[in-house]
Enzyme design. Sequence first.
Site, PDB file in Angstrom:
ATOM      1  N   CYS A  18       2.795  33.396  -9.038  1.00  0.00           N
ATOM      2  CA  CYS A  18       2.235  32.659 -10.158  1.00  0.00           C
ATOM      3  C   CYS A  18       1.205  33.463 -10.941  1.00  0.00           C
ATOM      4  O   CYS A  18       0.617  34.397 -10.424  1.00  0.00           O
ATOM      5  CB  CYS A  18       1.543  31.392  -9.663  1.00  0.00           C
ATOM      6  SG  CYS A  18       2.613  30.329  -8.719  1.00  0.00           S
ATOM      7  N   CYS A 252      -4.411  42.592  -2.327  1.00  0.00           N
ATOM      8  CA  CYS A 252      -2.996  42.932  -2.164  1.00  0.00           C
ATOM      9  C   CYS A 252      -2.683  44.314  -2.754  1.00  0.00           C
ATOM     10  O   CYS A 252      -2.743  44.508  -3.972  1.00  0.00           O
ATOM     11  CB  CYS A 252      -2.156  41.869  -2.859  1.00  0.00           C
ATOM     12  SG  CYS A 252      -0.416  42.303  -2.982  1.00  0.00           S
ATOM     13  N   SER A 299       9.625  49.451 -14.577  1.00  0.00           N
ATOM     14  CA  SER A 299       8.683  49.345 -13.458  1.00  0.00           C
ATOM     15  C   SER A 299       8.226  50.686 -12.889  1.00  0.00           C
ATOM     16  O   SER A 299       7.097  50.813 -12.432  1.00  0.00           O
ATOM     17  CB  SER A 299       9.266  48.470 -12.357  1.00  0.00           C
ATOM     18  OG  SER A 299      10.483  49.023 -11.900  1.00  0.00           O
ATOM     19  N   ASP A 361      10.907  55.130  -8.423  1.00  0.00           N
ATOM     20  CA  ASP A 361      10.813  53.675  -8.557  1.00  0.00           C
ATOM     21  C   ASP A 361       9.676  53.160  -7.679  1.00  0.00           C
ATOM     22  O   ASP A 361       9.158  53.886  -6.834  1.00  0.00           O
ATOM     23  CB  ASP A 361      12.146  53.008  -8.204  1.00  0.00           C
ATOM     24  CG  ASP A 361      12.309  51.667  -8.927  1.00  0.00           C
ATOM     25  OD1 ASP A 361      11.426  51.304  -9.734  1.00  0.00           O
ATOM     26  OD2 ASP A 361      13.294  50.965  -8.680  1.00  0.00           O
ATOM     27  N   ASP A 362       9.312  51.874  -7.904  1.00  0.00           N
ATOM     28  CA  ASP A 362       8.153  51.334  -7.192  1.00  0.00           C
ATOM     29  C   ASP A 362       8.433  50.988  -5.742  1.00  0.00           C
ATOM     30  O   ASP A 362       7.620  51.223  -4.865  1.00  0.00           O
ATOM     31  CB  ASP A 362       7.608  50.109  -7.935  1.00  0.00           C
ATOM     32  CG  ASP A 362       8.695  49.118  -8.275  1.00  0.00           C
ATOM     33  OD1 ASP A 362       9.093  48.346  -7.400  1.00  0.00           O
ATOM     34  OD2 ASP A 362       9.182  49.144  -9.433  1.00  0.00           O
ATOM     35  N   CYS A 398       5.774  38.771   3.176  1.00  0.00           N
ATOM     36  CA  CYS A 398       4.420  38.418   2.740  1.00  0.00           C
ATOM     37  C   CYS A 398       4.249  36.911   2.880  1.00  0.00           C
ATOM     38  O   CYS A 398       5.145  36.154   2.535  1.00  0.00           O
ATOM     39  CB  CYS A 398       4.221  38.815   1.278  1.00  0.00           C
ATOM     40  SG  CYS A 398       2.629  38.276   0.620  1.00  0.00           S
ATOM     41  N   CYS A 449      -4.997  44.539   1.693  1.00  0.00           N
ATOM     42  CA  CYS A 449      -3.909  44.048   2.531  1.00  0.00           C
ATOM     43  C   CYS A 449      -2.722  44.984   2.301  1.00  0.00           C
ATOM     44  O   CYS A 449      -2.373  45.285   1.164  1.00  0.00           O
ATOM     45  CB  CYS A 449      -3.504  42.620   2.160  1.00  0.00           C
ATOM     46  SG  CYS A 449      -2.023  42.078   3.060  1.00  0.00           S
ATOM     47  N   CYS A 452       2.840  44.040   4.287  1.00  0.00           N
ATOM     48  CA  CYS A 452       4.294  44.154   4.117  1.00  0.00           C
ATOM     49  C   CYS A 452       4.774  45.567   4.458  1.00  0.00           C
ATOM     50  O   CYS A 452       5.922  45.762   4.813  1.00  0.00           O
ATOM     51  CB  CYS A 452       4.733  43.726   2.722  1.00  0.00           C
ATOM     52  SG  CYS A 452       3.802  44.481   1.402  1.00  0.00           S
TER      53      CYS A 452
HETATM   54  S1  SF4 Z   1       1.737  41.380   2.548  1.00  0.00           S
HETATM   55 FE1  SF4 Z   1       2.145  42.905   0.922  1.00  0.00          FE
HETATM   56  S2  SF4 Z   1       2.609  41.668  -0.898  1.00  0.00           S
HETATM   57 FE2  SF4 Z   1       1.627  40.305   0.588  1.00  0.00          FE
HETATM   58  S3  SF4 Z   1      -0.548  40.326   0.085  1.00  0.00           S
HETATM   59 FE3  SF4 Z   1      -0.235  41.892   1.652  1.00  0.00          FE
HETATM   60  S4  SF4 Z   1       0.164  43.789   0.486  1.00  0.00           S
HETATM   61 FE4  SF4 Z   1       0.438  42.084  -0.917  1.00  0.00          FE
END
Ligand code: SF4
Length: 476
Positions: A18, A252, A299, A361-362, A398, A449, A452
């Site tokens: 969002c 993130c 991207s 690419d990302d 995530c 974070c 992932c």
């Molecule tokens: S798990 Fe990955 S996508 Fe989710 S908040 Fe953490 S870094 Fe971001």
Amino acid sequence: MMLNISKLKREESLKDKCGVFGIYGKNEDVARISYFGLYSVQHRGQEGAGLAVSNGKEIKTIKGLGLVPSVFTEKDIASLKGFIAIGHTRYSTTGGNTKNNLQPVLMRYKNEEFTIAHNGNIINAGQLLKTLPPGTPLKSTTDTEVMGWIICNAKGKSWEEKIMNSMSKFEGAFSIVAMTKTKLIAFRDSYGFRPLVLGKLNGGFVISSETCALDTTGATYIRDIRPGEVVSIDRKGFHEIGMMKGERKAFCLFEYVYLARPDSILNNELVHQVRQRSGELLAYEAPVGADLVVAIPDSGTSAAIGYSKASGIPFGEILIKNRYIGRTFIQPEQRIRDIGVKIKFNPLRKIVKGKRIIIVDDSIVRGTTIKHIILLLRKSGAKEIHIRICSPPIKNPCYFGVDTPNKDHLIASSKTVDQIKKFINADSLAYLSLSALERASRQKKNTLCSACFSGKYPLPVDIQFTKNILEKSKSC
Ligand code: SF4
């Protein structure tokens, strides 16, 4: 050969769930400014949009499925008169894309009105739902509405007090703009997973997910809403209400990689430059001889420029995007997605032919997009195709506001880099290391974070339990 890469790209990328926007501005056309603000955070959610406006006496809301310009008509915008507005663009989990789940969510509680718009995802919505008084008139299946009713029922003489008293109950990610008839309120979880920024516009204030929305609406950036902070704006001005202390920060890392717009500034770093630096570091970590460095529009562009700069291999274009595509009505459901409007890319065959190409690419989620692109370029005569990914392999889902497929569908969770290389049929494949990505972001490692990639979640996540909750209560 034309390829429906749009469909593939959408399936391939991780999606932020969002974008939010809020404004307090006497003598401003707050609905129209919010409309443009929502346009600027459209990349954070494309399945639906909503806008709520207060004139001090009542709150009027308009919401609909689709992209911002397809949801609001000129008549709608003209009918929303007031001095406070909050808006939302939504990406939903599969099956959760119903009109009822659109935001802002409006709650009527003891003759008062409280409306919220949320970017993020809390992992304990199911437990909180059980603590709500019987008869709570829930209209949606979102964690956002549960949070809204928890706030309504919390102790406190003011809405700010109620929010302060509720914050510690919410586990996970939330960057929220909220509105009563007379106040704009914003608050953010103590980890600070998702961005939330404050700007000034003439005599008023703007709050949004990203600074690009401040730029578009002519607002001047003041500062970030701090992790754990509650602020409010009313006729007396801007108020710093309080701060909920947390154990650690966990912004993130994937916002820098893909989610945020390159023209946004996150924690004082321009996203474009972070991506460019990650491309440069990738060129040092995984060099390869080639004739051309390219990106898949749009991207990977910033990172490809960085890779080109550090490697000395020229940057070029080989895929031309048709930029004259109207409304797409792309839906999260696979069935509908397959019918998606064909936004086409066409390879520049003359340039591709006989060349050794590095595609930057990302990220790779399922591997299907890049596999198709490699096939397309091989058919166009490419001599070698080397894939360089500006983030580490995504191995874990995530739970904090980004839509990831099940672990089984994340190609890197079950295949080695070499197996992925074979699957996508590349001549070579390399990913950026986590430490290099963290370095590119210029943030302290312990404030990010990266779950992932690393599997180290910043707060305990009962994966089985969370999965059930997410299935029952479709999140924002
Ligand atoms: S798990 Fe990955 S996508 Fe989710 S908040 Fe953490 S870094 Fe971001």
